[in-house]
Design an enzyme around this catalytic site. Structure first.
Site, PDB file in Angstrom:
ATOM      1  N   GLU A   4      34.690  40.626  28.562  1.00  0.00           N
ATOM      2  CA  GLU A   4      33.774  41.573  29.221  1.00  0.00           C
ATOM      3  C   GLU A   4      33.836  42.929  28.515  1.00  0.00           C
ATOM      4  O   GLU A   4      34.844  43.276  27.901  1.00  0.00           O
ATOM      5  CB  GLU A   4      34.200  41.715  30.695  1.00  0.00           C
ATOM      6  CG  GLU A   4      33.328  42.682  31.485  1.00  0.00           C
ATOM      7  CD  GLU A   4      33.556  42.600  33.001  1.00  0.00           C
ATOM      8  OE1 GLU A   4      34.564  42.006  33.429  1.00  0.00           O
ATOM      9  OE2 GLU A   4      32.702  43.131  33.739  1.00  0.00           O
TER      10      GLU A   4
ATOM     11  N   ASN B 203      26.386  37.463  38.434  1.00  0.00           N
ATOM     12  CA  ASN B 203      27.848  37.373  38.586  1.00  0.00           C
ATOM     13  C   ASN B 203      28.254  37.977  39.921  1.00  0.00           C
ATOM     14  O   ASN B 203      27.797  39.072  40.276  1.00  0.00           O
ATOM     15  CB  ASN B 203      28.527  38.160  37.462  1.00  0.00           C
ATOM     16  CG  ASN B 203      30.020  38.336  37.693  1.00  0.00           C
ATOM     17  OD1 ASN B 203      30.801  37.403  37.503  1.00  0.00           O
ATOM     18  ND2 ASN B 203      30.429  39.521  38.126  1.00  0.00           N
ATOM     19  N   GLU B 204      29.090  37.284  40.654  1.00  0.00           N
ATOM     20  CA  GLU B 204      29.608  37.797  41.934  1.00  0.00           C
ATOM     21  C   GLU B 204      28.498  38.492  42.737  1.00  0.00           C
ATOM     22  O   GLU B 204      28.590  39.670  43.080  1.00  0.00           O
ATOM     23  CB  GLU B 204      30.812  38.717  41.698  1.00  0.00           C
ATOM     24  CG  GLU B 204      31.970  37.958  41.066  1.00  0.00           C
ATOM     25  CD  GLU B 204      33.333  38.663  41.121  1.00  0.00           C
ATOM     26  OE1 GLU B 204      33.397  39.836  41.496  1.00  0.00           O
ATOM     27  OE2 GLU B 204      34.344  37.994  40.796  1.00  0.00           O
TER      28      GLU B 204
ATOM     29  N   TYR C 143      41.563  35.040  41.497  1.00  0.00           N
ATOM     30  CA  TYR C 143      42.629  35.748  40.779  1.00  0.00           C
ATOM     31  C   TYR C 143      43.944  35.608  41.527  1.00  0.00           C
ATOM     32  O   TYR C 143      43.988  35.697  42.750  1.00  0.00           O
ATOM     33  CB  TYR C 143      42.277  37.236  40.638  1.00  0.00           C
ATOM     34  CG  TYR C 143      41.211  37.472  39.588  1.00  0.00           C
ATOM     35  CD1 TYR C 143      41.547  37.506  38.247  1.00  0.00           C
ATOM     36  CD2 TYR C 143      39.873  37.644  39.940  1.00  0.00           C
ATOM     37  CE1 TYR C 143      40.577  37.708  37.267  1.00  0.00           C
ATOM     38  CE2 TYR C 143      38.899  37.853  38.971  1.00  0.00           C
ATOM     39  CZ  TYR C 143      39.263  37.883  37.635  1.00  0.00           C
ATOM     40  OH  TYR C 143      38.304  38.080  36.671  1.00  0.00           O
TER      41      TYR C 143
ATOM     42  N   GLU D 165      36.283  32.712  36.174  1.00  0.00           N
ATOM     43  CA  GLU D 165      37.228  33.845  36.201  1.00  0.00           C
ATOM     44  C   GLU D 165      38.477  33.376  36.930  1.00  0.00           C
ATOM     45  O   GLU D 165      38.429  33.094  38.132  1.00  0.00           O
ATOM     46  CB  GLU D 165      36.626  35.070  36.885  1.00  0.00           C
ATOM     47  CG  GLU D 165      35.533  35.725  36.064  1.00  0.00           C
ATOM     48  CD  GLU D 165      35.061  37.070  36.608  1.00  0.00           C
ATOM     49  OE1 GLU D 165      35.869  37.781  37.255  1.00  0.00           O
ATOM     50  OE2 GLU D 165      33.878  37.387  36.389  1.00  0.00           O
TER      51      GLU D 165
ATOM     52  N   GLN E 143      41.285  37.826  30.968  1.00  0.00           N
ATOM     53  CA  GLN E 143      40.247  37.799  29.959  1.00  0.00           C
ATOM     54  C   GLN E 143      40.878  37.574  28.587  1.00  0.00           C
ATOM     55  O   GLN E 143      42.090  37.479  28.490  1.00  0.00           O
ATOM     56  CB  GLN E 143      39.461  39.092  30.007  1.00  0.00           C
ATOM     57  CG  GLN E 143      38.754  39.325  31.345  1.00  0.00           C
ATOM     58  CD  GLN E 143      37.707  40.418  31.283  1.00  0.00           C
ATOM     59  OE1 GLN E 143      37.404  40.964  30.236  1.00  0.00           O
ATOM     60  NE2 GLN E 143      37.153  40.756  32.461  1.00  0.00           N
TER      61      GLN E 143
HETATM   62  O1  AHR Z   1      37.513  40.331  35.397  1.00  0.00           O
HETATM   63  C1  AHR Z   1      37.360  41.559  36.025  1.00  0.00           C
HETATM   64  C2  AHR Z   1      36.304  41.532  37.118  1.00  0.00           C
HETATM   65  O2  AHR Z   1      36.705  40.689  38.145  1.00  0.00           O
HETATM   66  C3  AHR Z   1      34.943  41.019  36.737  1.00  0.00           C
HETATM   67  O3  AHR Z   1      34.151  41.984  36.130  1.00  0.00           O
HETATM   68  C4  AHR Z   1      34.366  40.607  38.064  1.00  0.00           C
HETATM   69  O4  AHR Z   1      33.445  39.554  37.941  1.00  0.00           O
HETATM   70  C5  AHR Z   1      35.588  40.219  38.870  1.00  0.00           C
HETATM   71  O5  AHR Z   1      35.583  40.772  40.110  1.00  0.00           O
END
Ligand code: AHR
Length: 522
Positions: free
Chosen positions: A54, A201-202, A268, A326, A375
């Site tokens: 990103e 995205n999201e 995450y 992600e 990432q």
């Molecule tokens: O990876 C960091 C961020 O996490 C991304 O930009 C977003 O899609 C997610 O919330």
């Protein structure tokens, strides 16, 4: 800044501990496993080893792109050290340009002579200037150099569908159209290969704070007008849920399921998951946070299982991919760094997290057809860290190196009985495993021991194949936060693993604490 309005990961720890207890508990302190080499499972797509890059902090600028005039050795602006390191682990796919950045990105800002490109503010990540030096042609040059596939996330949040339509035409139109001529004038007469497009995205958060119904309607609309020209087969990936948002998956599949090829899932792993401002440190953490990190990362099994079950309702033939685009650890930013840059060190804990997640994806290879760790360079659970001309490979990089035989391999069913690791309120299956037969016919077994103290003996029986010998590699460290630095780059790196033997067709091994081991059977 990032907004996670729908992130409802707020389980009490006792429920959390219960929810990860999916592997069978072994009656003793040893583990046993059975691999059914005669019952081949689905293929594990190489795209599961994809990566996310990103426009965030030093992820693109300094990490991948330094420009042709840089003193850092480069190939037309791309760092040579980074290119070589990523090629060595066979990165199959790169997702770009975001993330949250994608829904504010206007592709026209990133084409044509670089000196004339507009400078904008990266409102999501640190409020820094974005000079658009790395745009579509630079991204495509990057994936071409890696031999990877392209996965472009389109702007649904703040741009009309015509913008996505024209971007796709610019990238894929063979020749003749005005946009194809513009691409040629920018140095690439032949169409780019665009294998995947993300439809926003999201959308529940930074992509526009939408309700699922509205997001699904918009997905249908944008997907309709994103048409790849020529022979490019471009799959459309819808913005999916975060962790437990099962209603999002249901709505998206019900309303937009017929118009998409994949649904994204984001999750995450944080040691502390109550407050995004307090996630826990990447280094120097207590054992309680080792345990909570493992407990949280094991939840990927539950998320993948339940989202897949909902997808099965609408797509029993499993044509629609679940794309975990992600995933990875998210810790507090490195002390002294710009908090908007998401810089964090990467330790043995990250290596174990990576192994556990890759094993989970292998168990769900029928539905999880693509993924992207967040990432690639310098951001979150990165493969590589750079500082000026220096570069270091992280423990996570080495796990991706170990798992290379899993790319496009046939998964093999594996039944596991494992002792548990107990810490505070957590009771966690200590061993996680997956097995594959690679494209050349060789069987490989990945074994992760998340217990930070105990070496665990393991014996593996196999039906349908006989092993005569075994060799392997291990990634581990002396402490829970052992890591590599620019000064000491080889603290955590694969070593030959000599703790496994084959006798009478049975494989035995003793798995050191906090280790990722990959065994190659012959
Ligand atoms: O990876 C960091 C961020 O996490 C991304 O930009 C977003 O899609 C997610 O919330």
């Amino acid at each position: 800044m990032l907004k996670r309005a729908r992130l409802t990961l707020c389980l009490g720890t006792s429920l959390l501990a219960a929810s990860v207890a999916t592997a069978q508990q072994a009656p003793s302190d040893s583990a046993t496993a059975t691999i059914q080499a005669d019952k081949p499972g689905p293929r594990m797509n190489r795209q599961v080893f994809g990566q996310f890059a990103e426009h965030l902090g030093h992820g693109i600028y300094d990490g991948i792109w330094v420009g042709e005039k840089s003193k850092i050795p480069n190939d037309h602006g791309y760092r040579r050290d980074v290119l070589e390191a990523l090629k060595a682990i066979k990165v199959p796919m790169v997702r770009w340009p975001g993330g949250c950045f994608a829904d504010e990105y206007h592709w026209r800002d990133g084409i044509g002579p670089r000196a004339k490109r507009p400078v904008k503010i990266n409102t999501n990540w640190g409020g820094v200037n974005e000079d658009n030096a790395f745009g579509t042609n630079e991204y495509m040059g990057f994936v071409e150099r890696l031999g990877a596939e392209a996965y472009v996330s389109a702007n649904l949040g703040s741009a009309p569908p015509s913008e996505t339509a024209q971007w796709v035409e610019y990238m894929t139109s063979p020749s003749g159209s005005t946009l194809a001529k513009e691409r040629a004038a920018n140095g690439h007469p032949a169409p780019f290969k665009l294998q995947y497009i993300g439809i926003g995205n999201e959308l529940w958060g930074c992509g526009g704070n939408m309700r699922a119904e509205y997001a699904a309607d918009l997905t249908n609309r944008y997907a309709q007008f994103a048409k790849a020209s020529g022979t490019t087969k471009m799959l459309k990936i819808a913005s999916g849920p975060s962790d437990v948002d099962y209603a999002w998956t249901d709505t998206m599949m019900k309303i937009a399921g017929k118009n998409i090829d994949g649904l994204a899932l984001h999750y995450y792993t944080r040691p502390r998951d109550k407050n995004w401002g307090d996630k826990g440190a990447a280094l120097g953490f207590p054992e309680s946070e080792w345990a909570s990190t493992m407990a949280h990362t094991l939840r990927m099994e539950e998320f993948v299982t339940k989202h897949s079950e909902i997808m099965d309702k609408y797509d029993p033939a499993k044509k629609t991919w679940l794309v975990v685009d992600e995933w990875g650890t998210w810790f507090d930013p490195a002390p002294g760094s710009n908090p908007g840059f998401l810089i964090q060190q990467n330790s043995v804990r990250d290596a174990v997290v990576a192994g556990i997640n890759l094993n989970i994806f292998a168990h769900h290879a029928d539905r999880v057809k693509m993924a992207a760790i967040a990432q690639m360079v310098n951001v979150l659970q990165a493969m590589l860290l750079t500082d000026g001309a220096k570069m270091v490979k992280t423990p996570t990089y080495w796990v991706f190196d170990l798992y290379k035989p899993w790319q496009d391999a046939t998964t093999l069913p594996i039944e596991l009985k494992t002792p548990y690791y107990h810490k505070d309120e957590f009771a966690l299956p200590a061993i996680s495993a997956s097995a594959v037969r690679d494209t050349a016919g060789q069987v490989h077994v990945a074994l992760v021991n998340l217990d930070p103290h105990r070496a665990i003996p393991l014996s593996v029986a196999m039906s349908g194949a006989t092993a005569g010998s075994v060799s392997g590699r291990i990634v581990t460290g002396a402490t829970m936060d052992a890591h590599n630095t620019f000064e000491k780059p080889d603290v955590v790196k694969p070593e030959a693993f000599t703790g496994a033997q084959v006798s009478g067709g049975t494989l035995t091994a003793t798995l050191p604490p906090m280790s990722v081991v990959v065994l190659d059977l012959r």
